[in-house]
Motif scaffolding. Structure first.
Motif, PDB file in Angstrom:
ATOM      1  N   GLU A 534      -4.987 -86.117  -5.662  1.00  0.00           N
ATOM      2  CA  GLU A 534      -3.957 -85.843  -4.723  1.00  0.00           C
ATOM      3  C   GLU A 534      -3.864 -86.957  -3.844  1.00  0.00           C
ATOM      4  O   GLU A 534      -2.689 -87.078  -3.387  1.00  0.00           O
ATOM      5  CB  GLU A 534      -4.764 -84.646  -4.051  1.00  0.00           C
ATOM      6  N   GLU A 535      -4.512 -87.737  -3.363  1.00  0.00           N
ATOM      7  CA  GLU A 535      -4.145 -88.844  -2.412  1.00  0.00           C
ATOM      8  C   GLU A 535      -3.233 -89.885  -2.930  1.00  0.00           C
ATOM      9  O   GLU A 535      -2.108 -90.029  -2.165  1.00  0.00           O
ATOM     10  CB  GLU A 535      -5.441 -89.703  -2.151  1.00  0.00           C
ATOM     11  N   ASN A 536      -3.144 -90.056  -4.280  1.00  0.00           N
ATOM     12  CA  ASN A 536      -2.219 -91.090  -4.680  1.00  0.00           C
ATOM     13  C   ASN A 536      -0.931 -90.372  -4.990  1.00  0.00           C
ATOM     14  O   ASN A 536       0.188 -90.762  -4.774  1.00  0.00           O
ATOM     15  CB  ASN A 536      -2.679 -91.424  -6.406  1.00  0.00           C
ATOM     16  N   LEU A 537      -0.935 -89.299  -5.199  1.00  0.00           N
ATOM     17  CA  LEU A 537       0.151 -88.220  -5.532  1.00  0.00           C
ATOM     18  C   LEU A 537       0.943 -88.146  -4.051  1.00  0.00           C
ATOM     19  O   LEU A 537       2.274 -88.365  -3.883  1.00  0.00           O
ATOM     20  CB  LEU A 537       0.063 -87.064  -5.809  1.00  0.00           C
ATOM     21  N   LYS A 538       0.269 -87.817  -3.185  1.00  0.00           N
ATOM     22  CA  LYS A 538       0.873 -87.801  -1.687  1.00  0.00           C
ATOM     23  C   LYS A 538       1.456 -89.050  -1.238  1.00  0.00           C
ATOM     24  O   LYS A 538       2.647 -88.978  -0.850  1.00  0.00           O
ATOM     25  CB  LYS A 538      -0.317 -87.283  -0.671  1.00  0.00           C
ATOM     26  N   LEU A 539       0.534 -90.187  -1.559  1.00  0.00           N
ATOM     27  CA  LEU A 539       1.523 -91.347  -1.256  1.00  0.00           C
ATOM     28  C   LEU A 539       2.603 -91.635  -1.905  1.00  0.00           C
ATOM     29  O   LEU A 539       3.661 -92.338  -1.308  1.00  0.00           O
ATOM     30  CB  LEU A 539       0.372 -92.550  -1.568  1.00  0.00           C
ATOM     31  N   MET A 540       2.674 -91.257  -3.530  1.00  0.00           N
ATOM     32  CA  MET A 540       3.877 -91.566  -4.145  1.00  0.00           C
ATOM     33  C   MET A 540       5.028 -90.747  -3.446  1.00  0.00           C
ATOM     34  O   MET A 540       6.242 -90.933  -3.382  1.00  0.00           O
ATOM     35  CB  MET A 540       3.592 -91.310  -5.402  1.00  0.00           C
ATOM     36  N   ARG A 541       4.783 -89.445  -3.300  1.00  0.00           N
ATOM     37  CA  ARG A 541       5.725 -88.394  -2.598  1.00  0.00           C
ATOM     38  C   ARG A 541       6.324 -88.867  -1.352  1.00  0.00           C
ATOM     39  O   ARG A 541       7.652 -89.033  -1.252  1.00  0.00           O
ATOM     40  CB  ARG A 541       5.422 -87.145  -2.663  1.00  0.00           C
ATOM     41  N   GLU A 542       5.538 -89.463  -0.322  1.00  0.00           N
ATOM     42  CA  GLU A 542       5.972 -89.867   0.797  1.00  0.00           C
ATOM     43  C   GLU A 542       6.718 -91.067   0.774  1.00  0.00           C
ATOM     44  O   GLU A 542       7.779 -91.384   1.380  1.00  0.00           O
ATOM     45  CB  GLU A 542       4.647 -90.265   1.925  1.00  0.00           C
ATOM     46  N   THR A 543       6.382 -91.822  -0.189  1.00  0.00           N
ATOM     47  CA  THR A 543       7.058 -93.400  -0.657  1.00  0.00           C
ATOM     48  C   THR A 543       8.594 -92.816  -1.287  1.00  0.00           C
ATOM     49  O   THR A 543       9.336 -93.504  -0.896  1.00  0.00           O
ATOM     50  CB  THR A 543       6.229 -94.333  -1.250  1.00  0.00           C
ATOM     51  N   SER A 544       8.489 -91.994  -1.898  1.00  0.00           N
ATOM     52  CA  SER A 544       9.763 -91.671  -2.629  1.00  0.00           C
ATOM     53  C   SER A 544      10.884 -91.172  -1.555  1.00  0.00           C
ATOM     54  O   SER A 544      11.839 -91.423  -1.526  1.00  0.00           O
ATOM     55  CB  SER A 544       9.740 -90.502  -3.674  1.00  0.00           C
ATOM     56  N   GLN A 545      10.139 -89.976  -0.779  1.00  0.00           N
ATOM     57  CA  GLN A 545      10.923 -89.743   0.496  1.00  0.00           C
ATOM     58  C   GLN A 545      11.466 -90.563   1.368  1.00  0.00           C
ATOM     59  O   GLN A 545      12.533 -90.662   1.985  1.00  0.00           O
ATOM     60  CB  GLN A 545      10.418 -88.618   0.976  1.00  0.00           C
ATOM     61  N   LYS A 546      10.656 -91.808   1.836  1.00  0.00           N
ATOM     62  CA  LYS A 546      11.017 -92.803   2.526  1.00  0.00           C
ATOM     63  C   LYS A 546      11.999 -93.657   2.054  1.00  0.00           C
ATOM     64  O   LYS A 546      13.179 -93.954   2.767  1.00  0.00           O
ATOM     65  CB  LYS A 546       9.774 -93.559   2.827  1.00  0.00           C
ATOM     66  N   TYR A 547      12.217 -94.141   0.731  1.00  0.00           N
ATOM     67  CA  TYR A 547      13.117 -94.914   0.231  1.00  0.00           C
ATOM     68  C   TYR A 547      14.077 -94.438  -0.572  1.00  0.00           C
ATOM     69  O   TYR A 547      15.271 -94.890  -0.870  1.00  0.00           O
ATOM     70  CB  TYR A 547      12.340 -95.877  -0.709  1.00  0.00           C
ATOM     71  N   ASP A 548      14.064 -93.038  -0.910  1.00  0.00           N
ATOM     72  CA  ASP A 548      15.075 -92.261  -1.639  1.00  0.00           C
ATOM     73  C   ASP A 548      15.114 -90.894  -1.208  1.00  0.00           C
ATOM     74  O   ASP A 548      14.636 -89.847  -1.752  1.00  0.00           O
ATOM     75  CB  ASP A 548      14.700 -92.280  -3.115  1.00  0.00           C
ATOM     76  N   PRO A 549      15.493 -90.721   0.102  1.00  0.00           N
ATOM     77  CA  PRO A 549      15.441 -89.366   0.901  1.00  0.00           C
ATOM     78  C   PRO A 549      16.231 -88.230   0.108  1.00  0.00           C
ATOM     79  O   PRO A 549      15.830 -87.155   0.386  1.00  0.00           O
ATOM     80  CB  PRO A 549      15.928 -89.768   2.209  1.00  0.00           C
ATOM     81  N   ASP A 550      17.282 -88.555  -0.496  1.00  0.00           N
ATOM     82  CA  ASP A 550      18.236 -87.603  -0.971  1.00  0.00           C
ATOM     83  C   ASP A 550      17.533 -87.322  -2.518  1.00  0.00           C
ATOM     84  O   ASP A 550      18.379 -86.578  -3.257  1.00  0.00           O
ATOM     85  CB  ASP A 550      19.601 -87.982  -1.038  1.00  0.00           C
TER      86      ASP A 550
END
Length: 569
Positions: A534-550
């Motif tokens: 869960e921790e890694n998945l949360k980091l990946m999702r947050e980073t995706s939304q930061k660099y690719d918000p759409d």
């Protein structure tokens, strides 16, 4: 009955490192006794040098009529790409160039998926322009309420056999094959490699500099896919996964900007690219840790499975236990993980055992290193074995090739703990599967065991693979299947999927299952991120939304494994 030819040329082989041509030659003979099997195999091996000197990619077969459409009638997306990237867009109207570009995909089933166009940028700036245009199209579709799902894809090496892994029907393929530079640092500590390079080309270029890098064990494999998904190298016991040895990345983001991600610049992006695949941007170059090149020792052996499959499984199980213990002589960072395969050859029909060993600190002669001699592998009986010292490049070139280009091929994987009963159950399920597929023409089916040891799984820079809390060895089970005819596609694919489900159930019943999946071997229906934690998945999702918000790379990009993020429309 053993033999050690001075230098057998085993150039065409299966994805797990098993000589493909050996089995192809065997499959063409009528074997009525084991003596005849051994004789023909050994004779054939000695003849391989001449026969394989001219072998290579199979000629392209044009299966689909291509469209010749006037430029003004092309979709606006393609017109925009043509206008902004002159000379970089290959259209179906240019039949020869287009067919050649389609056939860059390794597996035949992906060559039969025909895109609308192929964009081949020459540098990161051109790629940035292409991504900007794709982002505008993604936004237009989203705002219009039209589907923005999977209208483009990215292809680096093109070797992934997953259906639609790097191509898309009637969409846009971004082909990174021109990003293939190999540039060592002045001090030799790192090498910058283009994402579209093939590993064999990288090794050959570095040989001239006396250097090598951690990378793939199969020549057709491209740098991009293997490195972004994890990657295992002959040097993994010393340095860890390939992804954990990337010093920095050059990345084109969803807005078209080009950035460098490292421990000091965009550190969260740097972290998630170590196993996060294509979810955050398009990597154009990797800066990798390098090392002086040196000869390695390579050993192979082959035997009929009927004679000693139980012993081979026990030897592998005992080896993994010993190598994971704190006992003297247990773990050796120069011992690359053994590759044990049970290979079903449909046209014999016959099942063989193939064993592949590597030791990265070569002995003075070609005899087995002391470490491998002390294991049970040395006691396995074989009708053929070889043992030689060669360059790292030669080791990859001669024993690591995958199924020939242009063949129907797939692979899929699961993970178990090192549990003897589960290993036996998995093998029995494999045998049942070969019975179900015994009428599939041209079937060649290696079922492979490889280990990930706790002593090396977390070496190198932190990644997002989810193994940081793992203290026990894991076994990667890989089904790698090659067959001849399109009519058998669905049968093979559904049967292999069911095989994995049965193995997972057998492991769960024995409490020896594990959620980790080696992404490099995953089929497109699998969900490897569920094993990342869960921790890694949360980091990946947050980073995706930061660099690719759409969500350009979550929805617009076809192929690859997604993070299940809900984006605004």
């Amino acid at each position: 009955m053993e033999n050690e030819p001075e230098r057998p040329e085993l150039a065409e082989s299966c994805a797990a490192g098993i000589p493909y041509s050996l089995f192809t030659i065997m499959a063409s003979q009528a074997f009525y006794s084991f003596t005849v099997v051994a004789f023909v195999v050994l004779t054939s091996i000695l003849m391989l040098r001449q026969r394989l000197a001219s072998s290579g990619q199979q000629p392209a077969t044009k299966l689909h009529p291509l469209k010749s459409v006037p430029p003004e009638q092309l979709p606006k997306l393609i017109q925009s790409l043509l206008a902004e990237l002159p000379g970089c867009v290959i259209l179906q109207a240019d039949a020869a160039a287009f067919q050649e570009a389609v056939d860059y995909s390794w597996a035949q089933q992906n060559r039969e998926i025909i895109p609308a166009c192929i964009v081949r940028p020459c540098n990161a700036q051109q790629l940035g322009k292409a991504v900007t245009i794709l982002k505008l199209e993604h936004d237009r579709r989203s705002h219009a309420g039209a589907s923005a799902a999977g209208f483009f894809t990215i292809r680096s090496g093109g070797a992934n056999p997953g259906l639609g892994a790097s191509t898309v029907q009637d969409g846009v393929v971004i082909d990174l094959s021109l990003f293939r530079d190999v540039t060592p640092a002045v001090d030799g500590s790192t090498v910058t490699v283009g994402t579209g390079a093939k590993w064999l080309d990288v090794y050959q270029a570095l040989d001239k500099k006396g250097l090598t890098v951690m990378g793939g064990r199969s020549p057709p494999i491209g740098v991009g896919g293997l490195t972004l998904q994890g990657g295992i190298s002959f040097y993994s016991p010393k340095f860890g996964f390939v992804c954990s040895n990337v010093v920095s990345y050059e990345v084109v983001l969803a807005n078209g900007n080009v950035v460098v991600a490292s421990a000091s610049e965009h550190p969260e992006l740097w972290r998630v690219l170590k196993g996060g695949s294509n979810n955050f941007g398009i990597v154009t170059r990797f800066t990798l840790r390098s090392m002086p090149s040196a000869p390695v020792w390579v050993g192979q052996m082959f035997a009929p499975a009927a004679f000693q499959q139980a012993k081979a499984l026990k030897v592998f199980h005992d080896y993994v236990n010993h190598a994971s213990s704190s006992q003297p002589g247990g773990f050796d960072e120069n011992a690359a993980g053994p590759i044990l395969s049970f290979v079903y050859v449909q046209s014999l029909p016959l099942q063989l055992i193939a064993l592949h060993l590597v030791y990265t600190e070569a002995p003075d002669d070609k005899n087995w290193p002391v470490y491998w001699r002390a294991t049970g592998f040395a006691s396995l009986w074989s009708f053929y074995r070889s043992s030689e010292v060669q360059s790292h490049t030669s080791a990859v070139e001669h024993i690591g090739r995958s199924a020939p280009a242009g063949t129907r091929h797939m692979q899929a994987t699961t993970t178990i703990r090192n549990h003897a009963e589960t290993m036996k159950a998995a093998y029995d399920i494999f045998c049942h599967t070969t019975t179900k597929l015994r009428h599939v023409k041209g079937l060649l089916f290696p079922f492979t065991f490889q280990a990930i040891l706790p002593a090396w799984m977390n070496k190198g820079h932190p990644n997002v693979l989810g193994l940081d809390g793992c203290t026990e060895p894991l076994i990667i089970l890989n089904c790698s299947v090659t067959w001849a005819e399109a009519k058998d596609d669905e049968l093979v694919r559904s049967t292999i999927r069911h095989t994995l489900e049965r193995i997972d159930a057998a492991a769960a019943a024995r409490q020896s299952d594990h959620p980790y999946r080696f992404m490099n071997y995953c089929m497109e229906f699998q969900r490897p991120y569920e094993g990342c934690g869960e921790e890694n998945l949360k980091l990946m999702r947050e980073t995706s939304q930061k660099y690719d918000p759409d969500g350009l790379f979550q929805r617009g990009l076809a192929g690859g494994f997604k993070l299940d993020i809900t984006h605004k429309t």
